[in-house]
Every structure is written in structure tokens, then in C-alpha cells.
Design an enzyme around this catalytic site. Structure first.
Site, mmCIF file in Angstrom:
data_model
loop_
_atom_site.group_PDB
_atom_site.id
_atom_site.type_symbol
_atom_site.label_atom_id
_atom_site.label_comp_id
_atom_site.label_asym_id
_atom_site.label_seq_id
_atom_site.Cartn_x
_atom_site.Cartn_y
_atom_site.Cartn_z
ATOM 1 N N LYS A 9 0.811 -1.219 0.000
ATOM 2 C CA LYS A 9 0.000 0.000 0.000
ATOM 3 C C LYS A 9 0.851 1.279 0.000
ATOM 4 O O LYS A 9 2.070 1.228 0.243
ATOM 5 C CB LYS A 9 -0.918 -0.022 1.229
ATOM 6 C CG LYS A 9 -1.987 -1.127 1.184
ATOM 7 C CD LYS A 9 -2.916 -1.037 2.396
ATOM 8 C CE LYS A 9 -4.007 -2.101 2.354
ATOM 9 N NZ LYS A 9 -4.919 -1.970 3.526
ATOM 10 N N TYR A 49 -12.478 -1.905 -3.158
ATOM 11 C CA TYR A 49 -12.983 -1.907 -1.779
ATOM 12 C C TYR A 49 -14.508 -1.764 -1.728
ATOM 13 O O TYR A 49 -15.050 -1.320 -0.716
ATOM 14 C CB TYR A 49 -12.290 -0.815 -0.965
ATOM 15 C CG TYR A 49 -10.915 -1.227 -0.458
ATOM 16 C CD1 TYR A 49 -10.758 -2.338 0.377
ATOM 17 C CD2 TYR A 49 -9.780 -0.506 -0.800
ATOM 18 C CE1 TYR A 49 -9.512 -2.713 0.851
ATOM 19 C CE2 TYR A 49 -8.520 -0.876 -0.327
ATOM 20 C CZ TYR A 49 -8.404 -1.983 0.506
ATOM 21 O OH TYR A 49 -7.163 -2.361 0.986
ATOM 22 N N ARG A 85 -2.041 -14.128 5.059
ATOM 23 C CA ARG A 85 -2.704 -13.362 6.119
ATOM 24 C C ARG A 85 -1.942 -13.493 7.441
ATOM 25 O O ARG A 85 -1.857 -12.535 8.212
ATOM 26 C CB ARG A 85 -4.181 -13.744 6.230
ATOM 27 C CG ARG A 85 -4.946 -13.256 4.990
ATOM 28 C CD ARG A 85 -6.431 -13.329 5.091
ATOM 29 N NE ARG A 85 -7.010 -12.413 6.071
ATOM 30 C CZ ARG A 85 -7.405 -11.168 5.818
ATOM 31 N NH1 ARG A 85 -7.244 -10.624 4.617
ATOM 32 N NH2 ARG A 85 -7.960 -10.431 6.754
ATOM 33 N N THR A 91 -5.039 -6.606 11.174
ATOM 34 C CA THR A 91 -5.346 -5.357 10.469
ATOM 35 C C THR A 91 -4.786 -4.150 11.220
ATOM 36 O O THR A 91 -4.187 -3.262 10.615
ATOM 37 C CB THR A 91 -6.879 -5.212 10.325
ATOM 38 O OG1 THR A 91 -7.399 -6.400 9.722
ATOM 39 C CG2 THR A 91 -7.238 -4.005 9.469
ATOM 40 N N ARG A 102 2.820 -6.114 9.214
ATOM 41 C CA ARG A 102 2.152 -4.954 9.829
ATOM 42 C C ARG A 102 2.808 -4.566 11.152
ATOM 43 O O ARG A 102 2.898 -3.380 11.466
ATOM 44 C CB ARG A 102 0.662 -5.231 9.971
ATOM 45 C CG ARG A 102 -0.057 -5.111 8.612
ATOM 46 C CD ARG A 102 -1.438 -5.681 8.639
ATOM 47 N NE ARG A 102 -2.212 -5.333 7.437
ATOM 48 C CZ ARG A 102 -3.343 -5.931 7.108
ATOM 49 N NH1 ARG A 102 -3.839 -6.896 7.861
ATOM 50 N NH2 ARG A 102 -3.999 -5.563 6.016
ATOM 51 N N ASN A 112 -1.883 0.512 6.756
ATOM 52 C CA ASN A 112 -1.348 -0.738 7.309
ATOM 53 C C ASN A 112 -0.547 -1.573 6.314
ATOM 54 O O ASN A 112 -0.462 -2.786 6.433
ATOM 55 C CB ASN A 112 -2.467 -1.544 7.982
ATOM 56 C CG ASN A 112 -3.551 -1.954 7.015
ATOM 57 O OD1 ASN A 112 -3.481 -1.641 5.831
ATOM 58 N ND2 ASN A 112 -4.554 -2.660 7.520
ATOM 59 N N HIS A 115 -2.269 -5.427 1.742
ATOM 60 C CA HIS A 115 -3.565 -6.096 1.614
ATOM 61 C C HIS A 115 -3.319 -7.536 1.203
ATOM 62 O O HIS A 115 -2.409 -7.794 0.411
ATOM 63 C CB HIS A 115 -4.431 -5.424 0.541
ATOM 64 C CG HIS A 115 -5.566 -6.308 0.085
ATOM 65 N ND1 HIS A 115 -6.749 -6.382 0.755
ATOM 66 C CD2 HIS A 115 -5.650 -7.207 -0.936
ATOM 67 C CE1 HIS A 115 -7.528 -7.285 0.161
ATOM 68 N NE2 HIS A 115 -6.883 -7.786 -0.871
ATOM 69 N N GLU A 126 -10.043 -10.506 -7.224
ATOM 70 C CA GLU A 126 -9.047 -9.443 -7.063
ATOM 71 C C GLU A 126 -7.893 -9.600 -8.054
ATOM 72 O O GLU A 126 -7.434 -8.614 -8.645
ATOM 73 C CB GLU A 126 -8.531 -9.445 -5.619
ATOM 74 C CG GLU A 126 -9.604 -9.002 -4.627
ATOM 75 C CD GLU A 126 -9.200 -9.144 -3.163
ATOM 76 O OE1 GLU A 126 -10.018 -8.793 -2.296
ATOM 77 O OE2 GLU A 126 -8.059 -9.588 -2.885
HETATM 78 P P1 GTP Z 1 -7.156 -5.957 3.780
HETATM 79 O O1 GTP Z 1 -6.197 -7.081 3.551
HETATM 80 O O2 GTP Z 1 -6.592 -4.632 3.323
HETATM 81 O O3 GTP Z 1 -8.535 -6.224 3.261
HETATM 82 O O4 GTP Z 1 -7.206 -5.838 5.356
HETATM 83 P P2 GTP Z 1 -8.059 -6.654 6.376
HETATM 84 O O5 GTP Z 1 -8.805 -7.759 5.707
HETATM 85 O O6 GTP Z 1 -7.103 -6.994 7.473
HETATM 86 O O7 GTP Z 1 -9.061 -5.556 6.884
HETATM 87 P P3 GTP Z 1 -10.574 -5.215 6.423
HETATM 88 O O8 GTP Z 1 -10.934 -5.990 5.199
HETATM 89 O O9 GTP Z 1 -11.418 -5.273 7.606
HETATM 90 O O10 GTP Z 1 -10.410 -3.682 6.045
HETATM 91 C C1 GTP Z 1 -9.879 -3.336 4.781
HETATM 92 C C2 GTP Z 1 -8.942 -2.175 4.929
HETATM 93 O O11 GTP Z 1 -9.683 -1.033 5.359
HETATM 94 C C3 GTP Z 1 -7.874 -2.322 6.017
HETATM 95 O O12 GTP Z 1 -6.733 -3.006 5.577
HETATM 96 C C4 GTP Z 1 -7.544 -0.894 6.334
HETATM 97 O O13 GTP Z 1 -6.632 -0.350 5.380
HETATM 98 C C5 GTP Z 1 -8.889 -0.211 6.172
HETATM 99 N N1 GTP Z 1 -9.532 -0.035 7.464
HETATM 100 C C6 GTP Z 1 -10.106 -0.990 8.250
HETATM 101 N N2 GTP Z 1 -10.582 -0.446 9.390
HETATM 102 C C7 GTP Z 1 -10.290 0.895 9.314
HETATM 103 C C8 GTP Z 1 -10.530 2.001 10.164
HETATM 104 O O14 GTP Z 1 -11.096 1.879 11.248
HETATM 105 N N3 GTP Z 1 -10.087 3.220 9.727
HETATM 106 C C9 GTP Z 1 -9.467 3.379 8.525
HETATM 107 N N4 GTP Z 1 -9.057 4.604 8.136
HETATM 108 N N5 GTP Z 1 -9.238 2.359 7.696
HETATM 109 C C10 GTP Z 1 -9.629 1.139 8.082
HETATM 110 MG MG MG Z 2 -10.074 -7.502 3.961
#
Ligand code: GTP
Ligand code: MG
Length: 138
Positions: A9, A49, A85, A91, A102, A112, A115, A126
Site C-alpha cells: 500500500k 474496496y 494473512r 489489520t 504490519r 497498514n 492487503h 481481485e
Molecule cells: P485488507 O487485507 O486490506 O482487506 O485488510 P483486512 O482484511 O485486514 O481488513 P478489512 O478488510 O477489515 O479492512 C480493509 C482495509 O480497510 C484495512 O486493511 C484498512 O486499510 C482499512 N480499514 C479498516 N478499518 C479501518 C478504520 O477503522 N479506519 C481506517 N481509516 N481504515 C480502516
Molecule cells: Mg479484507
């Protein structure tokens, strides 16, 4: 072997951490079978997203993902989806285990660093959003 989709990212590319992230990926036994650096468009980020469209952080997330280039990748390995993962960590970097990408590099729950796909069906979708079949060389 199973394939997963990865994004390095903007917070990571901006700090020149592409190689550092790739070192963790490769040390974990995952193979980078496709990779390119791109500037995501707003439309691409919104499509990618789409499942988070109703979340309060959606706008912030899309703005972040287009704030600098990203590196999109296809990774391959034994249980590639779950393995990546694990390697990424939680996350929220505050909850991420030692040695995970991370924990090492993420700045916050939003910024973070990486992805990774969460299931076989999403991995397929994807990967197809960003790569043609002939760009993936296993
Ligand atoms: P991904 O691999 O990026 O999908 O991460 P994840 O599966 O661990 O997290 P999730 O799918 O729940 O959320 C997708 C992405 O949204 C996260 O990786 C973060 O970049 C973002 N995100 C999640 N929660 C928050 C939040 O509370 N605030 C903000 N700004 N971004 C968030
Ligand atoms: Mg996710």
C-alpha cells in the site's frame, strides 16, 4: 499451490519499503508470481474496496489508496491465502504479532502497509481486476 492477491500500500511504497516487504513474503515461503507498480485510479480503488462502501472509513480508505503508487502482486504457496494473512498480521498493527509485516512496518489501522485476499473467491476476483492471465508466471 494456492494463489492470493497482495497490495503493497501507499504508506509502504512512499517509505521505499517494497523490497523490505517482499523479503518478508519470500522468507515466508511465498513466491511472487506477478508484480507491477501502478497508480490506482479512484474508480479502481472504489471497485476494489466495494464491500466496504457503507463503512464510515470508506472515503478515507479510497483517498489513501490513491495517495501514492501501490505494488500489486500475485503470491503463490501452500495454503497461500491463509499463509499470507499470517505473514501480514492483524489489520491493526497494535494487535499484530512479532515479525509480521504490519507489526514491522504499518503506521496505523488505515495505513497498514499491505492487503491480502481473505478467501479463494475474493482472491480470484481481485487477481482478475489487476492481472491478465499471461502476466502471471508460476
Ligand atoms: P485488507 O487485507 O486490506 O482487506 O485488510 P483486512 O482484511 O485486514 O481488513 P478489512 O478488510 O477489515 O479492512 C480493509 C482495509 O480497510 C484495512 O486493511 C484498512 O486499510 C482499512 N480499514 C479498516 N478499518 C479501518 C478504520 O477503522 N479506519 C481506517 N481509516 N481504515 C480502516
Ligand atoms: Mg479484507
Amino acid at each position: 499451490l494456492e494463489r492470493t492477491f497482495s497490495i503493497i500500500k501507499p504508506d509502504a511504497t512512499a517509505r521505499n519499503l517494497t523490497g523490505a516487504v517482499n523479503a518478508v513474503i519470500e522468507k515466508a515461503g511465498l513466491r511472487i508470481v506477478a508484480q507491477k507498480r501502478i497508480q490506482m485510479t479512484r474508480a479502481q480503488a472504489e471497485e476494489f474496496y466495494g464491500v466496504h462502501r457503507e463503512r464510515p472509513f470508506f472515503g478515507e480508505l479510497v483517498d489513501f489508496m490513491i495517495s501514492a503508487p501501490v505494488v500489486v502482486q500475485v503470491l503463490e504457496g501452500e495454503n497461500g491465502i491463509a499463509r499470507y494473512r499470517e505473514v501480514m498480521g492483524a489489520t491493526n498493527p497494535e494487535n499484530a504479532a512479532e515479525g509480521t509485516i504490519r507489526k514491522l512496518y504499518a503506521k496505523s489501522v488505515g495505513e497498514n502497509s499491505v492487503h491480502g485476499s481473505d478467501a479463494p473467491d475474493t482472491a480470484k476476483i481481485e487477481i482478475a481486476q489487476f492481472f491478465a492471465g499471461n502476466e502471471i508466471v508460476g
